[in-house]
Scaffold this motif. Sequence first.
Motif, PDB file in Angstrom:
ATOM      1  N   UNK A   1       2.409 -14.164 118.068  1.00 57.43           N
ATOM      2  CA  UNK A   1       1.933 -12.796 117.901  1.00 57.43           C
ATOM      3  C   UNK A   1       0.544 -12.832 117.271  1.00 57.43           C
ATOM      4  N   UNK A   2      -0.449 -12.428 118.039  1.00 65.52           N
ATOM      5  CA  UNK A   2      -1.818 -12.292 117.544  1.00 65.52           C
ATOM      6  C   UNK A   2      -2.039 -10.828 117.175  1.00 65.52           C
ATOM      7  N   UNK A   3      -2.637 -10.585 116.021  1.00 67.18           N
ATOM      8  CA  UNK A   3      -2.841  -9.205 115.599  1.00 67.18           C
ATOM      9  C   UNK A   3      -4.114  -9.089 114.781  1.00 67.18           C
ATOM     10  N   UNK A   4      -4.688  -7.890 114.801  1.00 68.71           N
ATOM     11  CA  UNK A   4      -5.906  -7.644 114.031  1.00 68.71           C
ATOM     12  C   UNK A   4      -6.014  -6.168 113.697  1.00 68.71           C
ATOM     13  N   UNK A   5      -6.554  -5.916 112.531  1.00 68.79           N
ATOM     14  CA  UNK A   5      -6.877  -4.566 112.067  1.00 68.79           C
ATOM     15  C   UNK A   5      -8.341  -4.557 111.689  1.00 68.79           C
ATOM     16  N   UNK A   6      -9.072  -3.515 112.087  1.00 76.14           N
ATOM     17  CA  UNK A   6     -10.493  -3.435 111.796  1.00 76.14           C
ATOM     18  C   UNK A   6     -10.740  -3.589 110.293  1.00 76.14           C
ATOM     19  N   UNK A   7     -11.513  -4.609 109.914  1.00 77.56           N
ATOM     20  CA  UNK A   7     -11.817  -4.872 108.521  1.00 77.56           C
ATOM     21  C   UNK A   7     -10.735  -5.608 107.765  1.00 77.56           C
TER      22      UNK A   7
END
Length: 264
Positions: free
Chosen positions: A122-128
């Motif tokens: 599971x790759x995930x990202x949130x801005x900042x």
Amino acid sequence: MSWRSLAVATEAVLRAGRIQKDRYASGVAVEYKGAIDLVTEVDRDCELAILETIRSRYPTHDIVTEETDLARTGSRHVWFIDPLDGTVNFAHSYPFFCASVALAVDGEIVAGAVFDPVRDELFSAEKGGGAFLNGRRLEVTTASRLIESLVITGFPYDLHEKLEERLRPFNKLMGLARAVRRDGAAALDLCYVAAGRADGFWEVILKPWDMHAGRLVVEEAGGKTSRLDGTPLGLGPDGCVATNGLIHEALVEALREEPRVALV
């Protein structure tokens, strides 16, 4: 807001990934959108699961998805969904495919999740907030020259009609980079750049649902994304370059079309 949205994106891709894993290599009905452009019943089942997940939390948000042209209301919040990125791979039991979901607010990608059910990644990202793989923070590589770099690409579905044109950048990079790979799922390709498994990626044209989650993962891992000419990406279909940042200018320059002299 974005952490809640990321939680919903994560739930959505995990639901779709479970469907993909359950149906993988079991034989699925295939339809043709073009000569080599496929859609399966699994694409549609995954899309339905993702739509249910998002609409149960955010019924007023707009959604752009690969398989269904949904009405838009002009919401500030727009979700981009690829329910099964790598459909051709899936249909052939080639183990490289995923589900991808991203959210844009006021034209900026703020959350994205990509799930590979074969490898349970599971790759995930949130801005900042950084980029993560199964909870582990991601960082791009430190390769500073193309000759030191492994780069990834893909080809659009008009490949057969424009074979010479589409192969020109591929052939050129084969002579400039350490290696070039082509695996057939842009969202995962982008995440591999973020995870340090590759140093760069390009594709001459991608749909929004193909790239928006993955591009945010790259950016939040310290990498850089752009159009083919180096200018910033928007939300629409476009060519895409994504790198560790250090080879970005070199890759953009390598992809620049040289004037072709007519033979007389």
